[in-house]
Design an enzyme around this catalytic site. Structure first.
Site, PDB file in Angstrom:
ATOM      1  N   LYS A   1       4.098   9.335   5.963  1.00 31.35           N
ATOM      2  CA  LYS A   1       3.815   8.613   4.709  1.00 31.35           C
ATOM      3  C   LYS A   1       3.735   9.643   3.587  1.00 31.35           C
ATOM      4  O   LYS A   1       2.978  10.608   3.679  1.00 31.35           O
ATOM      5  CB  LYS A   1       2.496   7.857   4.814  1.00 31.35           C
ATOM      6  CG  LYS A   1       2.029   7.221   3.514  1.00 31.35           C
ATOM      7  CD  LYS A   1       0.633   6.630   3.637  1.00 31.35           C
ATOM      8  CE  LYS A   1      -0.435   7.697   3.770  1.00 31.35           C
ATOM      9  NZ  LYS A   1      -0.613   8.517   2.521  1.00 31.35           N
TER      10      LYS A   1
ATOM     11  N   ASP B   1      -5.468   3.622   4.844  1.00 29.87           N
ATOM     12  CA  ASP B   1      -4.017   3.826   4.880  1.00 29.87           C
ATOM     13  C   ASP B   1      -3.311   2.902   5.867  1.00 29.87           C
ATOM     14  O   ASP B   1      -2.078   2.817   5.855  1.00 29.87           O
ATOM     15  CB  ASP B   1      -3.690   5.274   5.260  1.00 29.87           C
ATOM     16  CG  ASP B   1      -3.878   6.247   4.112  1.00 29.87           C
ATOM     17  OD1 ASP B   1      -4.155   5.795   2.984  1.00 29.87           O
ATOM     18  OD2 ASP B   1      -3.739   7.462   4.341  1.00 29.87           O
TER      19      ASP B   1
END
Length: 296
Positions: free
Chosen positions: A23, A152
């Site tokens: 990410k 997240d």
């Protein structure tokens, strides 16, 4: 950074595999702080073709093994987000999740490095186990289940370009975002996210500009920030050296991702990114350096 001796996994069914992509926070603005201490963010997030890999299969008993170049840095106990994800899904769907499961993690990304490795591993585990256990759970419901494991997790479950707001749970997809040739570099250090947030000089910063306010991605990035970068650099000066190496190797743009210490450089082509990654690896053999493309 070492590979551990791991016994091979014996699966009792055809294994199911899921990529746990890196990410990357192309921009990350800290816009406030809630009463409970959580910071409010706005972030443009993309995901790479590079990542860890999760494999699951039905088995006689639960097991969890890890291999790959960063296997030695991964906890095997209940602190691991992969196991927390398994247990959370099992608790939410006990009738579906009766069968024990063997989980294997191929750890290709450095840990505590600002590219969502643990969160992405957990998201991939949820996706894979939902398939294995035949759980009828849409993405929205799965994201609600995942959020208590970490802010997240919902964005890692989405896995496509997006704007994240709030503490990371408010997600707006970004359509037609281009694939970016990129090099990810980590100087071989782990940066603790809580320390970075404690070192912030300001917690009430301007929000992201609209994506259509600039002609190109690079023009837009020039108007944005990673508000965690100065704080992380004050704790780990090697982050500045990483960005300098990316720029020397031809990056059009370089910035730290997340809370660091991994930085990304954007290049004009996949070939240019591959040459840069090789050059940085040769100059700094102790660093993690890899070329990739972002997913659209």
């Amino acid at each position: 950074m070492r590979k551990t001796d791991i016994q091979p996994v014996t699966f009792n069914s055809v294994p199911l595999a899921e990529l746990a992509p890196a990410k990357i926070n192309l921009a990350l603005h800290v816009t406030g702080r809630r009463a409970d201490g959580y910071h409010l963010l706005e972030s443009l997030v993309v995901f790479a073709e590079l990542g860890d890999r999760i494999t699951v299969a039905a088995a006689a008993q639960d097991s969890f093994v890890v291999d790959g170049p960063f296997a030695g840095d991964v906890p095997r106990d209940g602190a691991n987000l992969v196991l927390k994800a398994r247990d959370a899904l099992r608790a939410a769907f006990p009738e579906n999740a009766v069968q024990p499961v063997a989980i294997a993690l191929e750890k290709n990304l450095p840990i505590a490095s600002g590219i969502g490795g643990g969160s992405s591993d957990a998201a991939a585990t949820l996706r894979a186990l939902a398939r294995l256990w035949r759980i009828a759970c849409d993405k929205t419901a799965l994201a609600r289940l995942a959020l208590p494991l970490g802010a997240d997790l919902p964005m890692c479950l989405a896995g496509h370009p997006l704007i994240a707001r709030g503490i990371g749970e408010e997600l707006d997809p970004v359509r037609h975002f281009p694939a970016l040739p990129m090099v990810l570099v980590n100087p071989g250090v782990a940066v603790e996210t809580p320390r970075v947030f404690r070192a912030l000089a300001s917690r009430d910063n301007p929000v992201l500009a609209p994506l259509d306010s600039a002609d190109t991605v690079l023009d837009w990035l020039a108007t944005s920030r990673n508000d965690l970068e100065p704080a992380a650099m004050s704790l780990e000066p090697s982050i500045a050296a990483v960005q300098a190496a990316l720029r020397r190797s031809g990056a059009s743009f370089a910035r730290m991702s997340g809370s660091g210490a991994t930085c990304f450089g954007i290049f004009g082509s996949a070939a240019a990114a591959a040459r840069a990654a090789a050059a940085i690896s040769a100059e700094h053999p102790g660093w993690f350096s890899a070329a990739t493309m972002t997913r659209t």
